[in-house]
Design a protein around this motif. Sequence first.
Motif, mmCIF file in Angstrom:
data_model
loop_
_atom_site.group_PDB
_atom_site.id
_atom_site.type_symbol
_atom_site.label_atom_id
_atom_site.label_comp_id
_atom_site.label_asym_id
_atom_site.label_seq_id
_atom_site.Cartn_x
_atom_site.Cartn_y
_atom_site.Cartn_z
ATOM 1 N N LEU A 58 0.896 -1.270 0.051
ATOM 2 C CA LEU A 58 0.043 0.030 0.131
ATOM 3 C C LEU A 58 0.809 1.262 -0.033
ATOM 4 N N ASN A 59 2.303 1.022 -0.112
ATOM 5 C CA ASN A 59 3.237 2.088 0.026
ATOM 6 C C ASN A 59 3.023 3.133 1.132
ATOM 7 N N THR A 60 2.671 2.421 2.243
ATOM 8 C CA THR A 60 2.524 3.475 3.566
ATOM 9 C C THR A 60 3.567 3.434 4.446
ATOM 10 N N VAL A 61 3.750 4.497 5.269
ATOM 11 C CA VAL A 61 4.848 4.613 6.190
ATOM 12 C C VAL A 61 4.329 5.248 7.649
ATOM 13 N N THR A 62 4.820 5.365 8.439
ATOM 14 C CA THR A 62 4.523 6.146 9.686
ATOM 15 C C THR A 62 5.002 7.370 10.032
ATOM 16 N N ILE A 63 4.196 8.291 10.149
ATOM 17 C CA ILE A 63 4.922 9.664 10.570
ATOM 18 C C ILE A 63 4.959 9.624 12.217
ATOM 19 N N VAL A 64 6.118 9.539 12.985
ATOM 20 C CA VAL A 64 6.313 9.755 14.062
ATOM 21 C C VAL A 64 6.503 11.260 14.720
ATOM 22 N N LEU A 65 5.742 11.540 15.436
ATOM 23 C CA LEU A 65 5.927 12.948 15.890
ATOM 24 C C LEU A 65 5.943 13.055 17.530
ATOM 25 N N ALA A 77 0.311 7.443 3.750
ATOM 26 C CA ALA A 77 0.490 6.877 2.136
ATOM 27 C C ALA A 77 1.357 7.679 1.580
ATOM 28 N N ILE A 78 2.486 7.464 0.817
ATOM 29 C CA ILE A 78 3.315 7.972 0.040
ATOM 30 C C ILE A 78 2.499 8.479 -1.043
ATOM 31 N N ASP A 79 2.207 9.855 -1.407
ATOM 32 C CA ASP A 79 1.576 10.212 -2.513
ATOM 33 C C ASP A 79 2.662 10.742 -3.490
ATOM 34 N N GLU A 80 3.656 11.124 -3.381
ATOM 35 C CA GLU A 80 4.743 11.650 -4.305
ATOM 36 C C GLU A 80 6.147 11.523 -3.376
ATOM 37 N N SER A 81 7.119 10.835 -4.362
ATOM 38 C CA SER A 81 8.487 10.657 -3.781
ATOM 39 C C SER A 81 9.578 11.012 -4.847
#
Length: 225
Positions: A58-65, A77-81
């Motif tokens: 699904l091309n997903t990552v986690t933003i850790v804040l 989800a990664i929209d662009e890279s």
Amino acid sequence: DGYMQVEALDLVKAGQIVYIEDVKGLSWPFGVSNILNHELVVCQALGRKSTPLNTNALNTVTIVLPEENGAHLIKAAIDESDETKSRLVLNPTGEIDFVQRRQYFRLSKPSAIAHYQLIEKEVIDAEILPVEALVWDLSGCGIGMVIRSAKTIYTGGKMKLIIALAEERAIEVVGEIVRVMPRSIIRNEYLVGVNFKKIRESDRDKIIKYITQEQLSLRKPKKKA
């Protein structure tokens, strides 16, 4: 979903430092450079020309804040890279979680030094000196190491660990082996994952502080020769 997405982007602001964590649990520091249409998060890797993110189908990552008492984890989800993945445009999916501080911070290939002794039948063999191991990763909850051992290493076994951090006294920990992967049968090398079972909370805080400093140092520009 729309409400959750707004909530996620109320947490993430331009100018923040966040960590992008991939599906293997590895994370790298990124700077949030822009929020587009209150929908997309634009991030730039800090201190790296390329970032080897591992993503799923699904091309997903986690933003850790990071927060004072822990960290918000925001699925995106990664929209662009770009090809190097040093710049990402992320679309938060609305899935937000919060973990306590000690559960979050983890550092791959740290400069920490670790020595270990195997504990057999709750006893440490006093005649066997601690052996140095290559530290693979480190967190407030455990450590990954590459060790050489003529004895077969089993999950469920225990170790006494002496971990040396930069500018800190050595920390003594007792841990349980939770993962064993043979790395080289010829050289008797194993990749071993150890969870901390007996550790002072003040020492855990020192590990977390050390990891945070190491991670943030990645964003410092290198001095030109």
